[in-house]
Write an enzyme that holds these catalytic residues in place. Structure first.
Site, PDB file in Angstrom:
ATOM      1  N   HIS A 204       0.369  31.670 -38.337  1.00 24.54           N
ATOM      2  CA  HIS A 204      -0.208  30.378 -37.971  1.00 24.54           C
ATOM      3  C   HIS A 204      -1.327  29.964 -38.909  1.00 24.54           C
ATOM      4  O   HIS A 204      -1.588  28.783 -39.097  1.00 24.54           O
ATOM      5  CB  HIS A 204      -0.625  30.380 -36.506  1.00 24.54           C
ATOM      6  CG  HIS A 204       0.573  30.292 -35.613  1.00 24.54           C
ATOM      7  ND1 HIS A 204       1.218  31.408 -35.143  1.00 24.54           N
ATOM      8  CD2 HIS A 204       1.286  29.219 -35.206  1.00 24.54           C
ATOM      9  CE1 HIS A 204       2.264  31.021 -34.441  1.00 24.54           C
ATOM     10  NE2 HIS A 204       2.338  29.706 -34.460  1.00 24.54           N
ATOM     11  N   GLU A 446      13.632  29.854 -29.692  1.00 21.53           N
ATOM     12  CA  GLU A 446      12.976  30.674 -30.721  1.00 21.53           C
ATOM     13  C   GLU A 446      13.062  32.167 -30.414  1.00 21.53           C
ATOM     14  O   GLU A 446      12.497  32.986 -31.129  1.00 21.53           O
ATOM     15  CB  GLU A 446      11.532  30.219 -30.935  1.00 21.53           C
ATOM     16  CG  GLU A 446      10.722  30.011 -29.686  1.00 21.53           C
ATOM     17  CD  GLU A 446       9.331  29.437 -29.970  1.00 21.53           C
ATOM     18  OE1 GLU A 446       8.931  29.336 -31.136  1.00 21.53           O
ATOM     19  OE2 GLU A 446       8.628  29.122 -28.994  1.00 21.53           O
ATOM     20  N   ASP A 470       9.657  31.768 -35.220  1.00 21.08           N
ATOM     21  CA  ASP A 470       9.769  32.886 -34.282  1.00 21.08           C
ATOM     22  C   ASP A 470      11.192  33.415 -34.210  1.00 21.08           C
ATOM     23  O   ASP A 470      11.400  34.612 -34.042  1.00 21.08           O
ATOM     24  CB  ASP A 470       9.302  32.459 -32.886  1.00 21.08           C
ATOM     25  CG  ASP A 470       7.789  32.543 -32.785  1.00 21.08           C
ATOM     26  OD1 ASP A 470       7.227  33.544 -33.265  1.00 21.08           O
ATOM     27  OD2 ASP A 470       7.171  31.614 -32.253  1.00 21.08           O
ATOM     28  N   CYS A 517      11.897  22.625 -35.689  1.00 15.84           N
ATOM     29  CA  CYS A 517      10.479  22.328 -35.906  1.00 15.84           C
ATOM     30  C   CYS A 517       9.751  23.508 -36.537  1.00 15.84           C
ATOM     31  O   CYS A 517       8.540  23.482 -36.688  1.00 15.84           O
ATOM     32  CB  CYS A 517       9.809  21.880 -34.607  1.00 15.84           C
ATOM     33  SG  CYS A 517       9.795  23.143 -33.336  1.00 15.84           S
TER      34      CYS A 517
HETATM   35  C1  PEP Z   1       8.333  28.292 -34.479  1.00 18.36           C
HETATM   36  O1  PEP Z   1       8.231  29.406 -33.961  1.00 18.36           O
HETATM   37  O2  PEP Z   1       9.158  28.031 -35.370  1.00 18.36           O
HETATM   38  C2  PEP Z   1       7.444  27.189 -34.070  1.00 18.36           C
HETATM   39  C3  PEP Z   1       7.636  25.968 -34.501  1.00 18.36           C
HETATM   40  O3  PEP Z   1       6.394  27.486 -33.256  1.00 18.36           O
HETATM   41  P1  PEP Z   1       5.095  28.254 -33.774  1.00 18.36           P
HETATM   42  O4  PEP Z   1       5.167  28.319 -35.269  1.00 18.36           O
HETATM   43  O5  PEP Z   1       3.903  27.511 -33.302  1.00 18.36           O
HETATM   44  O6  PEP Z   1       5.230  29.595 -33.127  1.00 18.36           O
HETATM   45 MG    MG Z   2       7.110  29.596 -32.155  1.00 12.93          MG
END
Ligand code: PEP
Ligand code: MG
Length: 581
Positions: A204, A446, A470, A517
């Site tokens: 993140h 995910e 994920d 996403c």
């Molecule tokens: C993902 O896991 O691809 C996602 C978009 O959520 P995050 O990156 O916030 O875990």
């Molecule tokens: Mg995620």
């Protein structure tokens, strides 16, 4: 002497500037440049804080009860001695006078420099004095925080003026690790680039760096040890390389590349208003990922057709346990909805845990954070908190189109519980006579388990969105934040591609909306493959939108479909992808 450090390329572009080393625990310290006429006041602030802390320590020493352990009094003496160390103070003064750093920044810069010297000492006793110095500086900083009134209004004004612009040389932040919350603090900061020793490509921290559109390299392992305060650096965010103390010829070469990148961006700018249609006329939705309500307006400005992922957890992080209540959340979501000017906003409910702990230092306490009480699991374990978030989102939905999305679902009972809580939140608002709006409900896919039982999700939800960051992590058993295994994190692994293809095909067959996403959606190298697999909705950081749009405009979706099936069946999908690029 020039040398290079290799890491993971996470945010593209070239940054050239001087290194600012910082410990992650001190990233909350404010960084800004001062005007020459403010130098005296900043020097005085350091003196005042030092004297006040010295008095406090002296009082503590004087009031020690006679039976207090002798180590305590010795410790206070050491701290007092360190406080009076003129070398430390004159070093701090130098940063203020010569570099025009504000007092707090100068203090932590000097601390990092001296701490490095302590680390290199042979004598273990002296090495341990580093911790004492850190404690003393932390005390001074705490005193300064409590006395911000002593800061001149001009300095305050200067702070906001300098957000994003530079008074002196460009600066590159170098740290062992930065939490996503730390990164967010730098969102409107003076830094031109970031380098960390820890972190994976889709951690993140890396995601936030990318959202800031500032060149960044993470996972270098050693950068914070090898780079010294004030070294000149070139951060090559495309190659994932940091050049330390570059030669004039290298500087020239990279400055040229900076200009080329700027030209390329200008060229892409021309696509901003072009409709996102493939060559064979298929419309493609290009949406934005955001972290804060204020990002909504920039997403619209960047040409996004909506927000496909608002990571609401950033509202909850780094607040010392004081979570935002329903009203505070409502105002934040409403601000985001209004920023969208009628375009849809997808709010994801809180995804806390793993590398996004609520508290800055919380992650050490959890056994296996990525597999632990994270995302929807945490929400279902805290139903009162969860319902407050749901009510806030439902209320915000009266001001514009809102889609509500749930992270990390894997079980059927999580679906039923979640939907029941949404219903309960609606009833609570009704009972209170509070107005609210309609929302579409969606699940993030995910966890491999969810991808494999996609039909169940499609029965219960209006839309699904693939969280590929994920999905890759859990399919390949690779911690996305761990630089040690970053080389195994492979978006093109056949197992990952199969899961993605299966979800897209199932959603399309049912006529339900499906998007990606995760970071994959913003990688132009993946656009053609995803289009070929039938994806027509992508959500990414706004900075990536135009590069992906360019790929969409050049693609013939129906011709890509058979090729995508070949990639899917290949043992080495990477090779096929390269051939066709
Ligand atoms: C993902 O896991 O691809 C996602 C978009 O959520 P995050 O990156 O916030 O875990
Ligand atoms: Mg995620």
């Amino acid at each position: 002497m020039t040398f290079s450090i290799h890491g993971l390329a996470v945010a593209r572009g070239i940054a050239i500037g001087r290194a600012v080393l910082t410990a992650s625990s001190r990233t909350e310290v404010r960084h800004y440049f001062i005007e020459p006429e403010q130098i005296e006041e900043e020097l005085a602030r350091v003196r005042r804080a030092r004297d006040a802390v010295a008095q406090e320590l002296q009082r503590l020493a004087d009031e020690l009860p006679p039976d207090a352990p002798p180590e305590l009094s010795a410790l206070l003496d050491v701290h007092l001695l360190l406080l009076q160390d003129e070398l430390f103070i004159s070093g701090t003064h130098q940063w203020i006078v010569e570099r025009r750093y504000n007092a707090e920044w100068a203090l932590v810069t000097q601390l990092e420099q001296v701490a490095r010297q302590f680390d290199e000492m042979d004598d273990p006793y002296l090495r341990e004095r580093k911790a004492d110095l850190e404690q003393v500086v932390d005390r001074i900083l705490r005193y300064m925080r409590g006395n911000t009134a002593t800061q001149t209004p001009a300095a305050e004004a200067q702070c906001s003026l300098l957000d994003g612009s530079q008074a002196g040389d460009a600066l590159v932040l170098v740290a062992q690790d930065l939490s996503p919350a730390d990164m967010l603090q730098f969102k409107r900061s003076v830094f031109a680039g970031f380098v960390t020793s820890a972190g994976g490509k889709t951690s993140h921290t890396a995601i936030v760096a990318r959202s800031m559109d500032i060149p960044a390299v993470v996972g270098t392992r050693v950068a914070h040890q090898l780079i010294r305060q004030d070294d000149w650096l070139i951060v090559d965010g495309d190659a994932g390389v940091v050049l330390v103390d570059p030669s004039p010829a290298m500087l020239e070469e990279y400055r040229l590349r900076q200009r080329q990148i700027a030209l390329e961006r200008e060229r892409l700018e021309r696509l901003r208003h072009a409709p996102a249609l493939t060559l064979d006329g298929q419309p493609v939705e290009l949406q934005a990922n955001i972290e804060q309500p204020a990002d909504a307006a920039s997403a619209v400005k960047a040409g996004a057709s909506g927000v496909g992922l608002f990571r609401s957890e950033f509202l909850f992080m780094g607040r010392d346990g004081q979570l935002p209540d329903e009203q505070e959340q409502y105002l934040a979501y409403r601000a985001a909805v209004e920023g969208m000017q009628g375009l849809p906003l997808t709010i994801r409910t809180i995804d806390i845990g793993a590398d996004k702990p609520l508290e800055r230092h919380g992650r050490d306490l959890i056994l296996n954070p990525a597999l632990g009480l994270r995302a929807i699991r945490w929400s279902l374990a805290e139903p009162a908190m969860f319902r407050a978030q749901l009510r806030a989102v439902l209320r915000a939905a009266q001001h514009g189109p809102v889609r509500l999305m749930f992270p990390m679902m894997a079980h059927r009972h999580e679906i039923t519980q979640t939907l029941a809580l949404v219903e309960q939140a609606r009833q609570e608002l009704q009972q209170r006579g509070e107005a609210f709006g309609p929302v579409q409900l969606g699940a993030m896919i995910e966890v491999p388990a969810a991808a494999l039982m996609i039909d169940v999700f499609l029965q219960h939800f209006d839309f699904v969105s693939l969280g590929t960051n994920d999905l890759i992590q859990y399919t390949l058993a690779i911690d996305r934040a761990d630089e040690e295994v970053a080389h195994l994190y492979d978006p093109l692994h056949p197992a990952v591609l199969h899961l993605i293809a299966q979800v897209i095909a199932a959603a399309n067959a049912r006529g339900k909306s499906v998007s990606v996403c995760g970071e994959m959606a913003g990688d132009p190298g993946m656009t053609r493959l995803l289009l070929g697999l039938g994806l027509r909705s992508f959500s990414m950081h706004p900075a990536q939108l135009l590069a992906v749009k360019q790929e969409v405009l050049r693609a013939n979706a129906s011709k890509l479909a058979p090729w995508a099936q070949e990639v899917l069946a290949a043992e080495d999908p990477q090779a096929l992808l390269q051939q066709n690029s």
